[in-house]
Write a protein that holds these residues in place. Structure first.
Motif, PDB file in Angstrom:
ATOM      1  N   SER A 149       0.815  -1.223   0.000  1.00 22.00           N
ATOM      2  CA  SER A 149       0.000   0.000   0.000  1.00 22.00           C
ATOM      3  C   SER A 149       0.849   1.273   0.000  1.00 22.00           C
TER       4      SER A 149
ATOM      5  N   TYR B 114      -2.190   1.821 -17.289  1.00 21.00           N
ATOM      6  CA  TYR B 114      -3.613   2.120 -17.325  1.00 21.00           C
ATOM      7  C   TYR B 114      -3.799   3.474 -18.001  1.00 21.00           C
TER       8      TYR B 114
ATOM      9  N   TYR C  89      -8.636   6.934 -16.832  1.00 20.75           N
ATOM     10  CA  TYR C  89      -9.146   6.164 -15.702  1.00 20.75           C
ATOM     11  C   TYR C  89      -8.677   6.723 -14.359  1.00 20.75           C
TER      12      TYR C  89
ATOM     13  N   ASN D  42      -7.560   7.584  -8.845  1.00 20.79           N
ATOM     14  CA  ASN D  42      -8.269   6.301  -8.838  1.00 20.79           C
ATOM     15  C   ASN D  42      -7.366   5.288  -9.536  1.00 20.79           C
ATOM     16  N   TYR D  43      -6.985   4.255  -8.816  1.00 23.47           N
ATOM     17  CA  TYR D  43      -6.063   3.245  -9.346  1.00 23.47           C
ATOM     18  C   TYR D  43      -6.644   1.873  -9.054  1.00 23.47           C
ATOM     19  N   ILE D  44      -7.035   1.176 -10.094  1.00 23.24           N
ATOM     20  CA  ILE D  44      -7.696  -0.121 -10.014  1.00 23.24           C
ATOM     21  C   ILE D  44      -8.929   0.048  -9.122  1.00 23.24           C
ATOM     22  N   ASP D  45      -8.925  -0.466  -7.904  1.00 15.97           N
ATOM     23  CA  ASP D  45     -10.068  -0.295  -7.016  1.00 15.97           C
ATOM     24  C   ASP D  45      -9.695   0.482  -5.759  1.00 15.97           C
ATOM     25  N   HIS D  46      -8.640   1.282  -5.834  1.00 16.23           N
ATOM     26  CA  HIS D  46      -8.172   2.071  -4.706  1.00 16.23           C
ATOM     27  C   HIS D  46      -8.176   3.555  -5.059  1.00 16.23           C
ATOM     28  N   THR D  47      -8.180   4.375  -4.050  1.00 17.01           N
ATOM     29  CA  THR D  47      -7.918   5.795  -4.230  1.00 17.01           C
ATOM     30  C   THR D  47      -6.567   6.071  -3.583  1.00 17.01           C
TER      31      THR D  47
END
Length: 177
Positions: free
Chosen positions: A101, A130, A134, A147-152
């Motif tokens: 993380s 990406y 996005y 916003n990165y994949i499913d995280h902020t």
């Protein structure tokens, strides 16, 4: 210069064109690193660095358990061994979570970007690009939110030397379109 002359004579035309495209592609890539990023990042050192905080918390719990057992005159040997093993396993587990993380590198290539965590850098993985669209980057005071994949992901100005350049790169697609 000497390398390219040798390549012209020894490599076929198709391979040479693909190599040239790769060199041009890499020359258009921009990489920005976190202030805590080190060039010699080995997996063991990374894991120990990010496992330190969980280790200290779990060590306090372990010591409290040992004091409790001593107060009630309970034999310490098996509880101490099992507790020590659990302490080591849990601290390494939480160290990996902390390392995954903690994002230390962001790169841009044309209209794509990537983020790499300390874990990814140490184990040389996860260089997935990406589209910048996005990212949906927003800024509040001294923090960029991505916003990165499913995280902020939060990029704080104090942690990144090229913070303004990162913000400009993240907004290139928005400004062009």
């Amino acid at each position: 210069m000497f390398l390219f002359i040798i390549l012209d004579f020894e490599i076929s035309g198709e391979i040479r064109n693909s190599l040239h495209q790769t060199i041009v592609y890499l020359s258009q890539m921009f990489v920005y690193r976190h202030k805590d990023h080190t060039s010699s990042f080995n997996a063991f050192g990374m894991l120990q660095e990010y496992a330190l905080q969980p280790l200290l918390i779990l060590l306090a719990i372990y010591c409290s358990m040992i004091i409790y057992l001593m107060a009630w005159h309970i034999p310490l040997l098996w509880y101490g061994i099992i507790g020590g093993i659990v302490l080591a396993l849990l601290s390494n587990f939480f160290g990996k979570i902390n390392a995954r993380s903690s994002f230390l590198e962001i790169g841009f290539a044309e209209d794509h970007f990537y983020l790499r965590s300390a874990y990814d850098i140490a184990y040389k993985q996860n260089l997935k690009y990406y589209p910048l669209a996005y990212a949906n980057a927003t800024m509040e005071r001294d923090t960029i939110f991505i916003n990165y994949i499913d995280h902020t992901i939060r990029l704080r100005r104090d942690d990144w030397d090229q913070w303004h350049e990162i913000w400009l790169r993240l907004n290139e697609v928005r400004n062009q379109g």
